[in-house]
Design a protein around this motif. Structure first.
Motif, mmCIF file in Angstrom:
data_model
loop_
_atom_site.group_PDB
_atom_site.id
_atom_site.type_symbol
_atom_site.label_atom_id
_atom_site.label_comp_id
_atom_site.label_asym_id
_atom_site.label_seq_id
_atom_site.Cartn_x
_atom_site.Cartn_y
_atom_site.Cartn_z
ATOM 1 N N ALA A 76 0.817 -1.215 0.000
ATOM 2 C CA ALA A 76 0.000 0.000 0.000
ATOM 3 C C ALA A 76 0.850 1.265 0.000
ATOM 4 N N SER A 77 2.128 1.134 0.321
ATOM 5 C CA SER A 77 2.966 2.325 0.468
ATOM 6 C C SER A 77 3.885 2.586 -0.715
ATOM 7 N N ASN A 78 3.928 1.669 -1.722
ATOM 8 C CA ASN A 78 4.922 1.894 -2.779
ATOM 9 C C ASN A 78 4.349 2.169 -4.158
ATOM 10 N N GLU A 94 14.594 6.302 0.589
ATOM 11 C CA GLU A 94 14.632 6.753 1.986
ATOM 12 C C GLU A 94 13.539 7.771 2.300
ATOM 13 N N THR A 95 13.056 8.509 1.288
ATOM 14 C CA THR A 95 11.996 9.492 1.547
ATOM 15 C C THR A 95 10.641 8.826 1.775
ATOM 16 N N ASP A 96 10.524 7.583 1.320
ATOM 17 C CA ASP A 96 9.252 6.872 1.478
ATOM 18 C C ASP A 96 9.181 6.070 2.780
ATOM 19 N N VAL A 97 10.323 5.897 3.441
ATOM 20 C CA VAL A 97 10.380 5.042 4.625
ATOM 21 C C VAL A 97 9.532 5.569 5.782
ATOM 22 N N PRO A 98 9.539 6.875 6.072
ATOM 23 C CA PRO A 98 8.713 7.355 7.196
ATOM 24 C C PRO A 98 7.240 6.944 7.080
ATOM 25 N N LEU A 152 10.746 -7.652 5.573
ATOM 26 C CA LEU A 152 10.518 -6.932 4.327
ATOM 27 C C LEU A 152 11.807 -6.624 3.571
ATOM 28 N N LEU A 153 12.931 -6.929 4.148
ATOM 29 C CA LEU A 153 14.207 -6.531 3.553
ATOM 30 C C LEU A 153 14.490 -7.214 2.220
ATOM 31 N N ASP A 154 13.881 -8.364 1.980
ATOM 32 C CA ASP A 154 14.096 -9.036 0.692
ATOM 33 C C ASP A 154 12.839 -9.020 -0.178
ATOM 34 N N ASP A 168 13.704 -5.293 -6.205
ATOM 35 C CA ASP A 168 13.627 -5.039 -4.760
ATOM 36 C C ASP A 168 12.643 -3.913 -4.478
ATOM 37 N N MET A 169 11.760 -4.125 -3.491
ATOM 38 C CA MET A 169 10.777 -3.103 -3.151
ATOM 39 C C MET A 169 11.371 -2.003 -2.281
ATOM 40 N N LEU A 170 12.535 -2.233 -1.738
ATOM 41 C CA LEU A 170 13.240 -1.221 -0.952
ATOM 42 C C LEU A 170 14.627 -1.033 -1.555
ATOM 43 N N ASP A 171 14.998 0.213 -1.829
ATOM 44 C CA ASP A 171 16.368 0.413 -2.302
ATOM 45 C C ASP A 171 17.316 0.312 -1.109
ATOM 46 N N GLU A 172 18.606 0.415 -1.361
ATOM 47 C CA GLU A 172 19.593 0.173 -0.298
ATOM 48 C C GLU A 172 19.449 1.163 0.857
ATOM 49 N N ASP A 173 19.197 2.431 0.547
ATOM 50 C CA ASP A 173 19.032 3.421 1.617
ATOM 51 C C ASP A 173 17.779 3.127 2.444
ATOM 52 N N ALA A 174 16.721 2.729 1.773
ATOM 53 C CA ALA A 174 15.480 2.393 2.479
ATOM 54 C C ALA A 174 15.686 1.169 3.371
ATOM 55 N N LYS A 175 16.387 0.178 2.854
ATOM 56 C CA LYS A 175 16.672 -1.015 3.653
ATOM 57 C C LYS A 175 17.460 -0.657 4.907
ATOM 58 N N ALA A 176 18.417 0.234 4.766
ATOM 59 C CA ALA A 176 19.242 0.632 5.914
ATOM 60 C C ALA A 176 18.388 1.290 6.997
ATOM 61 N N LEU A 177 17.472 2.170 6.583
ATOM 62 C CA LEU A 177 16.613 2.849 7.554
ATOM 63 C C LEU A 177 15.634 1.872 8.218
ATOM 64 N N VAL A 178 15.073 0.957 7.440
ATOM 65 C CA VAL A 178 14.146 -0.035 7.989
ATOM 66 C C VAL A 178 14.873 -0.937 8.979
#
Length: 355
Positions: free
Chosen positions: A162-164, A171-175, A246-248, A256-266
């Protein structure tokens, strides 16, 4: 004529005496054999109420001990499950920190896989039963409180989808993702929505903060405890593990549904939640340990009280062997004398009697 005792009257009186002596001798012999008075209430008189009170105390004590034993098994089982939970979360914390600090190739996929396995293991632990009752279901212990892990993981994936909007999150979408996940695990007002911890993971009708589980430890006294599958510590743990799972995650096209920066924040948020969960559950285990100690102390007091009451009953109902033996000897002598007199009288004829 009325002042003369007839031979029939003498015979009847002697027979009654024999019966009384024989009855008393039989009673005393039985008492000496069993060690118990045949009718302690008769000897105690008005003091018999003390005996009845002691019996009541023993019955109540036995009932409380039985309840305490079963409750002790439940608390011990819960502690074992909490210990296993602590080990699982400790292992995940190590993997999560390694993924942040070392970042070997494929480490995030390993974290996600282990997180899903840990979610399944935690659900199994929280469905632990003792004598057919789920120990983490609160007062609604007749059924398993946790749904299969696949249900919860499907709900977590729905939050991500629902969020992507079909695009990888940066990283801007992670919050927004973290807010959605936080809302799922922390419903505080109104009935929980479909995507909530209460509908995806813990479904028992008995909720933390409601009527606690109670253990009767005395007359009008109970010991309360409240450790259920929706405890904040468990919620934090499931939220952390859900984020890690969700990391994979990939799109339908394999991206990948999360890029590397997003994965780091999650992963950073998940590690933080995991540390908080460990701290909360350590406190839960400690508080439960205090309840266990209290229950053990009460059980020990009950054991001593029942033992003391039983000893008093034995004293009141017990036979004085020396007194009883002396009385038996005396009765045997009286019986022999009575039998002897009866035998001599039976030899008398009417002629001898008239002499």
């Amino acid at each position: 004529m009325f002042n003369r005792i007839t031979s029939l009257g003498v015979a009847l009186g002697r027979q009654l005496t024999l019966q009384n002596l024989q009855g008393e001798l039989a009673t005393l012999t039985s008492e000496v054999s069993s060690g118990k008075k045949a009718d302690p209430s008769r000897e105690l008189g008005v003091g018999v109420s003390v005996l009845y009170k002691l019996y009541t105390d023993v019955q109540q004590g036995d009932a409380i001990r039985s309840v305490g034993t079963m409750a002790g098994q439940r608390l011990e089982t819960m502690q074992t499950a909490l210990s296993s939970t602590g080990k699982l979360l400790g292992s995940m914390a190590t993997v999560g920190l390694q993924a942040v600090n070392i970042s070997p190739p494929g480490s995030q996929a390993i974290v996600a896989t282990q997180a899903r396995d840990t979610i399944a293991s935690l659900a199994t632990l929280l469905n632990t039963q003792v004598d057919g009752e789920a120990v983490f279901a609160g007062t609604d212990s007749g059924k398993a409180p946790m749904l299969p892990s696949s249900v919860g993981l499907a709900g977590i994936r729905a939050v991500l989808d629902a969020s992507n909007a079909g695009l990888p999150l940066d990283e801007t979408d992670v919050p927004a993702l973290l807010t959605g996940m936080n809302d799922l695990f922390n419903v505080t007002v109104g009935p929980p929505p479909a995507l909530s911890y209460e509908n995806l993971f813990y479904t028992s009708s008995s909720k933390t903060g409601g009527a606690p589980s109670q253990i009767r430890i005395g007359a009008g006294e109970t010991l309360n405890y409240d450790v259920r599958g929706d405890n904040p510590g468990f919620k934090e743990a499931f939220q952390a593990l859900s984020l890690m799972s969700l990391l994979d995650a990939k799109t339908a096209t394999g991206v990948d549904m999360l890029d590397e920066d997003a994965k780091a924040l999650v992963l950073e948020k998940a590690n933080s939640l995991l540390g908080k969960a460990q701290s909360l559950l350590t406190t839960v285990a400690g508080e439960l340990g205090v309840k266990q100690q209290r229950l053990e102390s009460v059980s020990d007091i009950q054991d001593k009280a029942v033992t003391a009451a039983t000893a008093q009953i034995n004293t009141l109902e017990g036979v004085d062997y020396y007194t009883a033996s002396d009385r038996i000897s005396s009765l045997e002598i009286q019986l022999k004398a009575t039998y002897s007199i009866t035998a001599k009288l039976s030899d008398l004829s009417l002629v001898n009697y008239l002499r």
